[in-house]
Design an enzyme around this catalytic site. Structure first.
Site, PDB file in Angstrom:
ATOM      1  N   CYS A 137      -2.170  18.796  21.072  1.00 48.66           N
ATOM      2  CA  CYS A 137      -2.109  20.040  20.308  1.00 48.66           C
ATOM      3  C   CYS A 137      -1.890  21.224  21.242  1.00 48.66           C
ATOM      4  CB  CYS A 137      -3.377  20.199  19.461  1.00 48.66           C
ATOM      5  SG  CYS A 137      -3.188  21.369  18.097  1.00 48.66           S
TER       6      CYS A 137
ATOM      7  N   HIS B 212      -4.311  14.716  16.737  1.00 52.71           N
ATOM      8  CA  HIS B 212      -5.572  14.649  17.494  1.00 52.71           C
ATOM      9  C   HIS B 212      -6.093  13.216  17.565  1.00 52.71           C
ATOM     10  CE1 HIS B 212      -6.392  18.904  18.263  1.00 52.71           C
ATOM     11  NE2 HIS B 212      -5.779  19.145  17.104  1.00 52.71           N
TER      12      HIS B 212
ATOM     13  N   GLU C   9      -7.858  11.995  19.712  1.00 55.73           N
ATOM     14  CA  GLU C   9      -9.219  11.956  20.249  1.00 55.73           C
ATOM     15  C   GLU C   9     -10.265  12.081  19.153  1.00 55.73           C
ATOM     16  OE1 GLU C   9      -8.622  16.401  19.896  1.00 55.73           O
ATOM     17  OE2 GLU C   9      -7.430  14.564  20.064  1.00 55.73           O
TER      18      GLU C   9
END
Length: 845
Positions: A686, A816, A818
């Site tokens: 991002c 994302h 993660e």
């Protein structure tokens, strides 16, 4: 329209920047809110009990002020919001609009998660109404406050302005004199200003000094009087209206009403997945079209820790019902909020309540005073009947503009603990399931129905549930949207108009005698009830069209000849030195908000993750940060630049501060050594992807001076922030980051960004494809790359979501990856774990 859209842009921006997951968004519409717009929200915080110290300040203790500086923009904020307004307000009250500083707030959040810091704090106040006078004045009975010590945004403020400014993102904490230096050092390590401004005194007086003069000297006895006693006369209007909730029976009328309209275009402005703790996304089902009725989030724990404990929050309120009868409306607010928790799978007996109230200017008119009084009685009776008490809350009696008054407003927020595996979602799961109504004729029967529902849920017999708000027609229709599953009623004579607040519609695994059977789910995507038969997609189109011009969900983005990329050349990179547990650096810049998510994913994958805060309050801070980061980088194997809003997303492009930092000669030298000598890895997600692409690290593999011919990331075609779940297709097996995936596999990933549209020339895209540098593409539910905004949220060219360096060791992507974890996103099915970080760790073994 102007108030709604600008307000939404403001409060979504702030929440997004501080990294606040917003799992549920709703605006309430009513003619009474035309001038005094209703923005309503609540946040649940959690901290380990061992981190919280509650002590009484003692003489000699010191008050430390930390965070932002003080300015005139903080004068009058609470006063202004509590006034009744008129046309002059536009010109006279602009100075009373406070200015927020979200990146500063994020730093305070991070500081206050440190046990070593919080256990030094005896008491703490944030800065709200009254500024220093209240935030510091409330901390101890005796205080000597030095206003000259209060740091200012600019010169020229007098003592009164310093004392009453409510400038935001500041905290006042009481610590022992021996802890002052340690506390300030910890704050400075988080890039925060902190300094002593007051001391606790023996004498119970609040004394303020400015330029050697005492400008306030008040006894605590006087301050504790709360002013003079006040009395008023209250008259409750004997309104014939029962306040019964009016429900929709006409399917098309319901779907196209403002009350039931989809809020998805509004909700997607808010980051719903930051923190990697969202158990429910705001919209669920494979199509993400069934709205969640509650927010459920895992309790926040630090990287390396885990929990399946979560909090669940829901709200209840109907302005039409409150207007008809404030007593009944308030009672119903409580019932609806608790029913939503029950429908989410919580034990309703463990509910905690808190209220927000908003009423017209009361003046000295008994009938106007009667409205909040009746609402108070209704809410109290509901609490007594349910044996649930409300704590805290917030009120405003300033809901008037000229001759316009807000409707009586009492919103009930209900919160309950749960675990991720117990959370129920709203969308119908499959055709052929029986659908039941859990309800009653009075509160005692509703409590029994909730208990019966919970028992069935714990036995594993509930697939989906919805707490009725605007009638049964809305319930079964919105439950159908997510997975495009139909519903057919069992009783055509069923009264679809009325369902007392507190009713729950549930899809079960089998028939039961504990509730009333409404009907059955069907494979034909049609809603059939009360003599009507309407396609689910027709109702969905009507539902989404209501607010499309206000909060658009779709943007025109067409592209012919959409390619599907595939590269199967395999990984060619290898590390120069293998290590059992690679070290990963996570730089944190002002505005970064995904550092904890990133660190958790890396630690869980087997890496040693270190968060490194980049300080920039002074030139020496920046220089020290450069030297410190460069030294740590010399001993690291990976750098992962997390997401966020660096510098608050500076004008003319985000991530400029990050790129300036990495272009510093000392840091650039170590990045080059990492990539070219040690064959290390880099990843940017991002905001981190934005930095990598502006540095040239993707797609070129080295830090370059970029120009207009190079790829970039620009504003989403829809013109706003987008937060949702998307599907991506793996396009290459060249990158070590993607070693656990296969070309053509589809993965589900949360996205949240306003500038994520990948743009490059067609020639460069073709070259990247040949080189195997296109990592992933956005795809639809059929796995086909698309420009449809529903699936390609930013309008990226060729639906490109991520790219790599020529050898694949540097990866940049918008999604994302993660934000992963057990029990998350339960209402959006998909394969979330693509092994990004475990692959990176295995690369070094």
């Amino acid at each position: 329209r102007k108030l709604c859209t600008t307000a939404a842009a403001g409060y979504s921006s702030y929440g997004n920047q501080i990294g606040l997951a917003t799992g549920h968004v709703a605006e309430v519409y009513h003619d009474g809110y035309v001038a005094k717009h209703l923005e309503c929200g609540a946040v649940v915080g959690a901290a380990p009990a061992e981190n919280v110290v509650r002590e009484r300040p003692a003489p000699g203790d010191v008050i430390v002020l930390l965070g932002g500086r003080t300015g005139r923009d903080g004068i009058g904020g609470a006063t202004g919001s509590s006034k009744s307004h008129n046309l002059k307000s536009l010109t006279t009250m602009a100075s009373e609009v406070q200015k927020g500083n979200a990146p500063e707030e994020r730093k305070i959040q991070r500081l206050f998660r440190d046990k070593a810091v919080t256990t030094m704090i005896k008491r703490c106040n944030d800065f709200g109404a009254g500024g220093v006078s209240v935030a510091i004045g409330e901390l101890a009975d005796g205080l000597k406050i030095d206003l000259d010590a209060v740091r200012k945004k600019y010169d020229g403020l007098d003592g009164t302005e310093l004392a009453i400014s409510e400038s935001q993102e500041r905290m006042a904490v009481v610590v022992r004199a021996c802890d002052v230096e340690k506390f300030i050092a910890a704050a400075q390590a988080e890039n925060l200003e902190a300094y002593p401004v007051a001391v606790v005194t023996e004498e119970a007086r609040m004394v303020m000094q400015w330029k050697g003069n005492t400008i306030a000297d008040l006894s605590r006895e006087f301050l504790n009087t709360n002013g003079a006693n006040k009395h008023t006369t209250i008259a409750i209007d004997k309104n014939d209206a029962t306040g019964n909730k009016q429900s929709f029976c006409d399917l098309r009328a319901m779907a196209s009403s403002l009350k039931c309209a989809s809020r998805q275009g509004l909700t997607e402005r808010f980051d719903g997945s930051v923190g990697a703790g969202s158990v429910l996304m705001p919209f669920g089902g494979k199509r993400q079209k069934t709205p969640a009725q509650a927010m459920a989030a895992v309790l926040p724990v630090l990287p390396g820790q885990s929990t399946d404990a979560c909090s669940v929050m829901a709200w209840g309120f109907d302005p039409d019902q409150m207007s008809a009868n404030p007593y009944v409306g308030a009672y119903s607010s409580v019932m609806t909020s608790v029913a939503k928790l029950a429908a989410a799978g919580c034990d309703w007996n463990k509910t905690y309540l808190t209220f927000q109230e908003f009423f017209e200017k009361l003046r000295q008119e008994p009938k106007r005073w009667g409205k909040p009084f009746a609402a108070l009685l209704g809410s109290m009776d509901a609490q007594l009947d349910l044996s649930l008490a409300a704590i805290g809350g917030k009120d405003s009696m300033s809901g008037s503009f000229l001759d316009m008054d807000v409707p009586p407003t009492l919103i009930s927020f209900a919160v309950a603990p749960s675990v991720t595996s117990d959370i129920l979602t709203c969308e119908f799961k499959e055709a052929g399931s029986p659908v039941y109504l859990f309800a009653g004729h009075d509160t005692e029967e509703y409590k029994a129905s909730w208990d019966a529902f919970y028992k069935l849920h714990k036995a594993g017999k509930v697939k989906a549930a919805w707490a009725v708000e605007n009638g049964l027609a809305e319930a079964v229709t919105k439950m159908s949207f997510g997975n495009n599953i139909g519903f057919e009623s069992a009783d055509e004579k069923l009264d679809w108009y009325l369902a007392m607040p507190g009713a729950i519609v549930a899809e079960l695994t089998e028939d039961t005698a504990d509730a009333y059977k409404l009907g059955v789910t069907t494979s034909e995507a049609v809603i059939k009830l009360a003599g009507e038969s309407v396609a689910v997609d027709e109702l969905l189109a009507l539902n989404e069209a209501v607010l499309e011009k206000i909060y658009p969900q779709n943007a025109p983005a067409k592209e012919d000849d959409m390619p599907t990329f595939a590269y199967d050349g395999g990984i060619v990179a290898a590390p120069a030195v293998k290590v059992a547990r690679p070290k990963a650096l996570i730089p944190v810049f002002p505005g970064t908000n995904c550092e904890y998510d990133t660190a958790r994913a890396l630690i869980d994958a087997g890496a040693d993750a270190e968060i490194v805060v980049v300080r920039n309050l002074t030139a020496s801070d920046v220089a020290e940060s450069v030297d410190r980061f460069a030294a740590k980088l010399a001993d690291a194997q990976m750098v992962v630049i997390p997401g966020g809003f660096s510098g608050g997303d500076e004008p003319d492009g985000s991530a400029k501060f990050i790129t300036a930092f990495f272009r510093n000669p000392a840091v650039k030298e170590q990045v080059t050594a990492l990539l070219e000598q040690r064959d290390g890895l880099m990843c940017g997600i991002c905001n981190g992807f934005q930095a990598l692409i502006k540095l040239g690290l993707v797609p070129y593999g080295k830090i370059l001076d970029t120009d207009d011919t190079m790829p970039t990331l620009t504003y989403n075609v829809i013109g706003r922030h987008q937060s949702k779940i998307v599907h991506t297709r793996v396009c290459t097996n060249k990158s070590p980051w993607l070693a656990a995936t296969e070309v053509g596999e589809i993965y589900t990933v949360p996205i949240s960004h306003g500038e994520g549209r990948f743009f490059a020339s067609r020639e460069l895209v073709e070259q990247l494809a040949v080189n195997g540098q296109i990592a992933t593409q956005y795809v639809d539910l059929g796995g086909v790359p698309t420009m449809d905004t529903m699936f390609n949220p930013n309008g990226s060219i060729c639906a490109i979501e991520g790219i790599t360096s020529p050898d694949g060791r540097v990866l940049g992507k918008m999604g994302h990856s993660e934000r992963i974890g057990k029990g998350l996103y339960r209402n959006v099915p998909g394969k979330y774990e693509m092994g990004l970080f475990t692959s990176a760790v295995k690369y070094f073994k």
